[in-house]
Scaffold this motif. Structure first.
Motif, PDB file in Angstrom:
ATOM      1  N   ASN A   3       0.913  -1.159  -0.050  1.00  0.00           N
ATOM      2  CA  ASN A   3       0.079   0.161  -0.079  1.00  0.00           C
ATOM      3  C   ASN A   3       0.849   1.321   0.076  1.00  0.00           C
ATOM      4  O   ASN A   3       0.353   2.489  -0.304  1.00  0.00           O
ATOM      5  N   ASN A   4       2.110   1.081   0.316  1.00  0.00           N
ATOM      6  CA  ASN A   4       2.756   2.429   0.439  1.00  0.00           C
ATOM      7  C   ASN A   4       3.873   2.658  -0.774  1.00  0.00           C
ATOM      8  O   ASN A   4       4.436   3.742  -0.772  1.00  0.00           O
ATOM      9  N   GLN A 129     -13.057  10.295   4.515  1.00  0.00           N
ATOM     10  CA  GLN A 129     -11.949  11.139   3.917  1.00  0.00           C
ATOM     11  C   GLN A 129     -11.264  12.116   4.981  1.00  0.00           C
ATOM     12  O   GLN A 129     -10.313  12.623   4.447  1.00  0.00           O
ATOM     13  N   ASN A 132      -7.254  12.826   4.118  1.00  0.00           N
ATOM     14  CA  ASN A 132      -7.079  12.656   2.870  1.00  0.00           C
ATOM     15  C   ASN A 132      -6.951  13.804   1.982  1.00  0.00           C
ATOM     16  O   ASN A 132      -7.492  15.021   2.764  1.00  0.00           O
ATOM     17  N   SER A 393     -10.704  12.000  -3.986  1.00  0.00           N
ATOM     18  CA  SER A 393      -9.751  12.013  -3.098  1.00  0.00           C
ATOM     19  C   SER A 393      -8.702  11.390  -3.927  1.00  0.00           C
ATOM     20  O   SER A 393      -8.706  10.329  -4.421  1.00  0.00           O
ATOM     21  N   GLN A 395      -6.335   9.545  -2.305  1.00  0.00           N
ATOM     22  CA  GLN A 395      -6.005   8.316  -1.818  1.00  0.00           C
ATOM     23  C   GLN A 395      -7.040   7.324  -2.306  1.00  0.00           C
ATOM     24  O   GLN A 395      -6.730   6.353  -2.490  1.00  0.00           O
ATOM     25  N   ASP A 396      -8.379   7.896  -2.553  1.00  0.00           N
ATOM     26  CA  ASP A 396      -9.210   6.569  -3.264  1.00  0.00           C
ATOM     27  C   ASP A 396      -8.755   6.430  -4.633  1.00  0.00           C
ATOM     28  O   ASP A 396      -8.942   5.120  -4.970  1.00  0.00           O
ATOM     29  N   GLU A 398      -5.702   6.252  -5.627  1.00  0.00           N
ATOM     30  CA  GLU A 398      -4.563   5.454  -5.485  1.00  0.00           C
ATOM     31  C   GLU A 398      -5.019   3.961  -5.218  1.00  0.00           C
ATOM     32  O   GLU A 398      -4.327   3.027  -5.520  1.00  0.00           O
ATOM     33  N   LYS A 399      -6.033   3.985  -4.558  1.00  0.00           N
ATOM     34  CA  LYS A 399      -6.689   2.666  -4.116  1.00  0.00           C
ATOM     35  C   LYS A 399      -7.094   1.919  -5.138  1.00  0.00           C
ATOM     36  O   LYS A 399      -6.970   0.561  -5.656  1.00  0.00           O
TER      37      LYS A 399
END
Length: 415
Positions: A3-4, A129, A132, A393, A395-396, A398-399
């Motif tokens: 995840n990183n 969020q 984020n 976002s 981060q979303d 990236e997921k």
């Protein structure tokens, strides 16, 4: 995949949304606007730059590209698809994206129009969020996360896979389409050239969601032929087509069968456009339901309104034309459960709880499924699309990129 690992999805997205790619429902060209190709040309060059040698843009505005297999197994060919166009419902010109870093739960007031406020109480997905990085537009345009978030995710995943050959996968196809927002996203696609066995659109909303069921959709056009005459001598003769249209609209239910009064698995009858003069009026509708039976019931309901209205206008007539738009992808995907199961597993691998949903709308995947390419829809992180309050976002996104990378490995593992 860890995840990183840093992905470049956010920076790509910020570049893509600045390019105006709005489609036009009133155009008869393919694509409906040439400016959609402005982004498509950039995407082709970026794909070539990361080593995808067959990336190209065709005359109709479709981008095709192939990431070759690096597996010794015979793996089904998987396609990832997003659309370059943005909705004609809200301006997509001169988009100024703003990143709200480390967002801490406050309502977001958009600076170029302080009346545009993304309120937490009205956007429940914002509550997850905190901390984020939220991207919005500035208040005068939509953002374009629908569907440039999906494009950025596919592009970031493609670069990662090209740079990390130790990740085993089969042949991966990339498809970027024009005109999805005006219902013509698959009109000129060449599935034989694409050569995929199964596909996924990256065009969904909330983190962790996968959509394997859509509306079925028809359009209905009423062409009203009234009787025109000089208003000074109209007694007993004039039958005004505009008034006939008004009577039809006023006869629609006020408390049901409309987008503003339905939710969940309920369908609707929705007038979208009206034009004309006293002699002739064109009235356009969209009809939505999750079953074809439900579509036909609503079309019959509208036909009955038309018939009852014409009783008061004996010398007028109405042409009632039904145009099929798309059908519920569930009818196809139920025959290929592993396509959905693999995607759910890929979502879970990212540490997210997967959730299957139905779409109160459609995607390119609806038509692709019925064209022979089974194609569910994976979340891209886009929210409040078609509006000035649109947000996503980092981060979303990236997921979602990680889900793509996980998914191609699952297909390879199960081959």
């Amino acid at each position: 995949m860890s995840n990183n690992i840093t992905l470049d999805v956010g920076s790509r997205f910020l570049n893509y949304v600045k390019i105006d790619t709005q489609s036009d429902p009133n155009s008869n060209t393919n694509p409906s606007t040439e400016k959609q190709k402005d982004l498509s040309r950039i995407l082709v060059q970026e794909l070539l730059d990361i080593g995808i040698s067959d990336a190209h843009l065709d005359e109709w505005g479709y981008v095709y590209a192939t990431i070759p297999s690096n597996s010794d197994k015979k793996v089904p060919t998987i396609c990832f698809c997003s659309h370059v166009d943005t909705s004609p419902d809200c301006s997509g010109a001169n988009v100024k994206p703003i990143v709200h870093f480390n967002w801490q739960g406050n309502d977001i007031i958009l600076p170029d129009d302080n009346a545009q406020i993304i309120k937490v109480e009205e956007h429940p997905d914002l509550k997850s969020q905190i901390g984020n990085d939220i991207i919005t537009a500035s208040g005068t345009t939509l953002l374009g996360a629908d569907n440039k978030a999906g494009i950025a995710e596919i592009m970031a995943a493609a670069k990662f896979l090209m740079n990390n050959s130790e990740i085993k996968h089969g042949t991966i196809k990339i498809l970027f389409t024009p005109d999805e927002e005006v219902g013509r996203g698959t009109e000129k696609v060449d599935l034989e050239k694409l050569g995929a066995d199964f596909a996924y659109t990256m065009d969904g909303e909330s983190l962790g969601t996968l959509e394997d069921e859509t509306f079925s959709a028809d359009a209905v056009t009423l062409t009203i032929h009234g009787v025109s005459t000089h208003p000074g001598f109209a007694i007993g003769k004039l039958e005004n087509a505009m008034k006939i249209a008004g009577d039809i609209l006023s006869a629609l239910p006020k408390d049901t069968l409309s987008p503003e009064t339905t939710e969940g698995m309920e369908g609707f009858i929705h007038p979208t456009q009206i034009s004309g003069i006293q002699e002739s009026v064109k009235l356009d509708f969209i009809i939505r339901d999750f079953t074809v039976k439900g579509l036909k019931e609503k079309e019959n309901f509208l036909q009955n309104i038309v018939n009852q209205t014409l009783e008061f206008y004996p010398n007028s007539s109405i042409d009632f034309k039904i145009i099929e738009q798309y059908r519920n992808m569930k009818e196809v995907l139920v025959n290929y459960p592993h396509v959905v199961d693999f995607a759910m597993e890929a979502i879970e691998m990212t540490g997210i709880r997967p959730e299957r949903r139905s779409i109160r709308g459609g995607t390119d995947g609806s038509r692709l499924s019925f064209m022979g390419l089974p194609c569910p829809n994976i979340f891209a992180g886009e929210h409040a699309f078609h509006s000035k309050l649109e947000w996503v976002s980092v981060q979303d996104m990236e997921k979602a990129t990680q889900v793509i990378i996980n998914l191609v490995q699952i297909w390879e593992k199960n081959a």
